[in-house]
Design an enzyme around this catalytic site. Structure first.
Site, PDB file in Angstrom:
ATOM      1  N   HIS A   3      -7.420  -9.042 -10.658  1.00 51.52           N
ATOM      2  CA  HIS A   3      -6.982  -7.677 -10.363  1.00 51.52           C
ATOM      3  C   HIS A   3      -6.599  -7.495  -8.895  1.00 51.52           C
ATOM      4  O   HIS A   3      -5.900  -6.534  -8.546  1.00 51.52           O
ATOM      5  CB  HIS A   3      -8.114  -6.710 -10.717  1.00 51.52           C
ATOM      6  CG  HIS A   3      -7.673  -5.312 -10.999  1.00 51.52           C
ATOM      7  ND1 HIS A   3      -6.523  -4.751 -10.477  1.00 51.52           N
ATOM      8  CD2 HIS A   3      -8.233  -4.331 -11.755  1.00 51.52           C
ATOM      9  CE1 HIS A   3      -6.388  -3.521 -10.899  1.00 51.52           C
ATOM     10  NE2 HIS A   3      -7.405  -3.230 -11.674  1.00 51.52           N
ATOM     11  N   LYS A  41       2.580  16.470 -27.812  1.00 56.20           N
ATOM     12  CA  LYS A  41       3.613  17.132 -27.021  1.00 56.20           C
ATOM     13  C   LYS A  41       4.202  18.332 -27.764  1.00 56.20           C
ATOM     14  O   LYS A  41       4.625  19.316 -27.135  1.00 56.20           O
ATOM     15  CB  LYS A  41       4.710  16.132 -26.644  1.00 56.20           C
ATOM     16  CG  LYS A  41       4.229  15.044 -25.691  1.00 56.20           C
ATOM     17  CD  LYS A  41       5.356  14.249 -25.097  1.00 56.20           C
ATOM     18  CE  LYS A  41       6.073  15.025 -24.027  1.00 56.20           C
ATOM     19  NZ  LYS A  41       7.062  14.226 -23.284  1.00 56.20           N
ATOM     20  N   LEU A  97       1.088  20.121 -24.847  1.00 57.56           N
ATOM     21  CA  LEU A  97      -0.021  19.568 -24.060  1.00 57.56           C
ATOM     22  C   LEU A  97       0.342  18.186 -23.540  1.00 57.56           C
ATOM     23  O   LEU A  97       1.091  17.439 -24.182  1.00 57.56           O
ATOM     24  CB  LEU A  97      -1.288  19.491 -24.914  1.00 57.56           C
ATOM     25  CG  LEU A  97      -1.783  20.836 -25.477  1.00 57.56           C
ATOM     26  CD1 LEU A  97      -2.918  20.607 -26.478  1.00 57.56           C
ATOM     27  CD2 LEU A  97      -2.239  21.766 -24.361  1.00 57.56           C
ATOM     28  N   HIS A  98      -0.214  17.832 -22.391  1.00 61.73           N
ATOM     29  CA  HIS A  98       0.056  16.521 -21.798  1.00 61.73           C
ATOM     30  C   HIS A  98      -0.791  15.464 -22.518  1.00 61.73           C
ATOM     31  O   HIS A  98      -2.021  15.593 -22.582  1.00 61.73           O
ATOM     32  CB  HIS A  98      -0.279  16.537 -20.307  1.00 61.73           C
ATOM     33  CG  HIS A  98       0.290  15.363 -19.571  1.00 61.73           C
ATOM     34  ND1 HIS A  98      -0.146  14.074 -19.779  1.00 61.73           N
ATOM     35  CD2 HIS A  98       1.274  15.280 -18.630  1.00 61.73           C
ATOM     36  CE1 HIS A  98       0.521  13.245 -18.991  1.00 61.73           C
ATOM     37  NE2 HIS A  98       1.399  13.961 -18.291  1.00 61.73           N
ATOM     38  N   PRO A  99      -0.168  14.396 -23.058  1.00 65.64           N
ATOM     39  CA  PRO A  99      -0.922  13.413 -23.838  1.00 65.64           C
ATOM     40  C   PRO A  99      -2.061  12.743 -23.077  1.00 65.64           C
ATOM     41  O   PRO A  99      -3.149  12.545 -23.623  1.00 65.64           O
ATOM     42  CB  PRO A  99       0.144  12.392 -24.253  1.00 65.64           C
ATOM     43  CG  PRO A  99       1.422  13.161 -24.235  1.00 65.64           C
ATOM     44  CD  PRO A  99       1.287  14.139 -23.105  1.00 65.64           C
ATOM     45  N   TYR A 125     -13.652   7.939 -13.471  1.00 65.79           N
ATOM     46  CA  TYR A 125     -12.528   7.448 -12.669  1.00 65.79           C
ATOM     47  C   TYR A 125     -11.318   7.315 -13.586  1.00 65.79           C
ATOM     48  O   TYR A 125     -11.397   6.667 -14.634  1.00 65.79           O
ATOM     49  CB  TYR A 125     -12.872   6.088 -12.060  1.00 65.79           C
ATOM     50  CG  TYR A 125     -11.672   5.316 -11.549  1.00 65.79           C
ATOM     51  CD1 TYR A 125     -11.292   5.410 -10.227  1.00 65.79           C
ATOM     52  CD2 TYR A 125     -10.928   4.488 -12.385  1.00 65.79           C
ATOM     53  CE1 TYR A 125     -10.186   4.707  -9.742  1.00 65.79           C
ATOM     54  CE2 TYR A 125      -9.822   3.783 -11.923  1.00 65.79           C
ATOM     55  CZ  TYR A 125      -9.461   3.895 -10.598  1.00 65.79           C
ATOM     56  OH  TYR A 125      -8.369   3.206 -10.136  1.00 65.79           O
ATOM     57  N   THR A 148      -7.180   6.168 -13.168  1.00 67.21           N
ATOM     58  CA  THR A 148      -6.192   5.633 -12.244  1.00 67.21           C
ATOM     59  C   THR A 148      -5.044   6.612 -12.046  1.00 67.21           C
ATOM     60  O   THR A 148      -4.462   7.100 -13.013  1.00 67.21           O
ATOM     61  CB  THR A 148      -5.623   4.310 -12.782  1.00 67.21           C
ATOM     62  OG1 THR A 148      -6.690   3.386 -12.994  1.00 67.21           O
ATOM     63  CG2 THR A 148      -4.624   3.721 -11.802  1.00 67.21           C
TER      64      THR A 148
END
Length: 616
Positions: free
Chosen positions: A329, A412, A416-418, A441, A443
């Site tokens: 990572h 959608k 609403l935001h997926p 958390y 990202t």
């Protein structure tokens, strides 16, 4: 990234916008501390919150103001004031074993179409997969990969330089990263690949003498030589296992390995500078995963002899033709791998997963086995690292399941935001399962800035917790639940936008803490306050989550903390597919139970969304 055009516009070069990207901004101290205090509220009693407010006030008026002034000076002379700090603190300075807890893994995107699992297809599919990856490398070499954009604005592409020819080098106190990639304009770079099979290590050049990429039939013939030799001869020592040990021990063992002979130096350089590591997993029932959970489990915590944990890209192919990846990572974030595997998927679909070109008869040098000189110390270190890795791998629970009732399209349609939908469903699932809010958390990408990587978006907002409590209280009217859910959506969306503009609180606070260390100051009280850790500060989030995109590619990571979960997900038009990880040694966590609570929350939110639609 579904439907993405991979080749750029005529004349546009992949990396041409790098120098014109804006510098990473330093956030406002007032805004950072306000956001931090807000994120603490779900985890503090009234008394604890009052104490934390006073701690924040003293920080703001005292050492925090001094440190912020120093950070502004740093930001004025660097295009990215965070880059070096983040790389070291998040990845390179960790001294414990990193392969399971630090790497990310995931299957290739080929399970659902074109390539169903089928015995005996390992070599053919590995060759075609490798060929598509080599073509992606060539797009980068010739700078013909389309520059990513957000609303027409170019994004940073620097991380794409790190996927091929890159390796993390162990150090006793801090690791380092060596990248051998160059564009054609910059000069020549290595073009060989490394193959791991039955604990042995081979290499061959991916280019023909004339400089063109070997065809899939030619690649398959090279892999057949490797597999044939491994089938007829004893298993190798599994030197790659050393990358699974603790970093200081591996650094010392590596130095000892290099000191034994010049050939060892040559061989280790060949591995570390290779484009990628291709793994031919040996034949056994457990080495032929056939569903999401088996694939993800093998990707994160499979055979330690079947990956070089420090390489930027390990492509692992099984006997039944399924494949996974395991990647360090440190050099890049998951979006690089998502783009790479999405390219392979799109080109595979175009050709129905088969090679449709010519079968050349060019003579090629056979793969070379890298035979290291080993002694008893190194063999003992291999055994020790393997035992340590296997204990940790056995402890990791991986559950990867598809929720097929609905997906992005229906969400959608409800306005609403997926991504926010998934995050709030997870908050409700955790709240129900554990009876308390879960510091989380998520990202957030900061790639609109020079060498931008990520900021921490904290989805466990006071608004989300208020909604979760209302969903648990039977007497709360449906209208009120809907109102609270929409407030939580609005808050999440605003915070995500702020984080993408580098206006979160976590990276700013990290910079202030590191400046205090650099100035020889005591750790400021803010970072010693219990509220800092309870809210997830210092890498203590019980939910470690990320949207890996709107494609067929999925990944997974281990939990950040012993009592936590990893939760990666992809969102498609018709489904949501998630990978949940937990540590079996923690009796309070269970990935399968969290998934089922999450699925139930998705349905309940849809019912609320229908109520909203009926009102409109």
């Amino acid at each position: 990234m579904e439907g993405q055009k991979f080749e750029g516009q005529q004349g546009e070069r992949t990396f041409e916008h790098q120098d014109s990207l804006p510098a990473l901004p330093v956030p406002s101290l007032d805004e950072t501390l306000t956001k931090y205090l807000d994120s603490v509220r779900p985890f503090a009693t009234d008394e604890e919150l009052a104490h934390t407010r006073e701690v924040v006030r003293r920080f703001k008026e005292g050492v925090g103001a001094k440190l912020h002034a120093l950070l502004l000076r740093r930001g004025a002379v660097r295009q990215n004031w965070l880059e070096e700090w983040w790389l070291n603190k998040a990845y390179l300075e960790s001294r414990g074993p990193q392969q399971i807890t630090g790497n990310f893994g995931g299957p290739g995107p080929y399970l659902e179409h074109v390539w169903p699992p089928k015995a005996g297809t390992q070599l053919e599919r590995a060759a075609i997969l490798l060929w598509h990856h080599l073509n992606f490398w060539h797009l980068l070499r010739t700078e013909r990969l389309a520059t990513h954009r957000a609303k027409g604005v170019p994004l940073d592409m620097h991380q794409f330089r790190m996927i091929f020819g890159t390796c993390k080098i162990p150090g006793e106190k801090c690791d380092s990263i060596v990248c051998h990639f160059k564009t054609e304009a910059e000069g020549a770079c290595p073009s060989h690949v490394v193959v791991l099979c039955h604990g042995r290590i081979f290499t061959f050049d991916s280019l023909a003498p004339g400089g063109d990429i070997l065809t899939p039939p030619e690649l398959q013939s090279q892999l057949a030589v490797v597999k044939g030799r491994c089938a007829a001869e004893p298993e190798g020592p599994g030197l790659s296992v050393l990358t699974a040990g603790d970093r200081a021990s591996w650094a010392k063992t590596r130095q000892h390995l290099l000191s034994l002979c010049a050939e060892n130096v040559e061989h280790i350089n060949a591995v570390e500078s290779s484009l990628l590591v291709l793994v031919l997993e040996q034949a056994s029932p457990s080495a032929s995963p056939s569903d999401y959970s088996e694939l993800q489990s093998w990707a994160l915590a499979g055979n330690a002899r079947g990956r070089w944990g420090d390489k930027s890209y390990n492509l692992i192919v099984f006997e039944n033709g399924t494949c996974v990846s395991n990647c360090d990572h440190a050099p890049y974030d998951a979006m690089v791998l998502v783009s790479t595997t999405s390219y392979a998927e799109n080109t595979l679909k175009r050709d129905d997963g088969v090679w449709v070109g010519e079968v050349p008869l060019r003579p090629l040098p056979q793969p070379k086995e890298l035979r290291f000189r080993l002694d008893e110390r190194i063999l003992s270190d291999i055994a020790h690292s393997e035992a340590l890795y296997n204990r940790q791998a056995k402890d990791l629970q991986v559950v990867s399941l598809a929720f097929t009732a609905f997906g992005k399209l229906l969400i959608k349609q409800r306005g609403l935001h997926p991504d926010t939908y998934v995050q709030l469903a997870l908050q409700l699932a955790y709240y129900r399962l554990h009876g308390r809010p879960g510091c989380c958390y998520e990202t957030a990408s900061t790639r609109k800035f020079y060498h931008g990587r990520t900021e921490t978006m904290r989805p466990c907002t006071p608004e989300a917790v208020a909604w979760c409590r209302a969903m648990q209280e039977p007497s709360t009217p449906t209208g009120r639940r809907l109102e609270l859910m929409l407030e939580a959506f609005d808050k999440h969306n605003r915070l995500m936008k702020d984080c993408e503009n580098n206006k979160g609180c976590d990276r700013h606070l990290l910079g202030l803490l590191l400046l205090a260390e650099d100035e020889g100051l005591p750790v400021p009280e803010l970072f010693r306050d219990p509220s800092f850790t309870k809210s997830g500060g210092g890498g203590n989030f019980v939910l470690s989550t990320s949207l890996v995109g709107y494609t067929n590619t999925l990944g997974a990571v281990a939990p950040m903390v012993p009592h936590g979960y990893g939760f990666f997900y992809r969102i498609r038009d018709d489904r949501l597919v998630v990978s949940v990880t937990a540590w079996r040694s923690c009796p309070q966590t269970d990935g399968e139970r969290l998934y089922h609570a999450f699925a139930a929350a998705l349905h309940e939110m849809q019912c609320l969304a229908l109520t909203r639609a009926a009102r409109l």
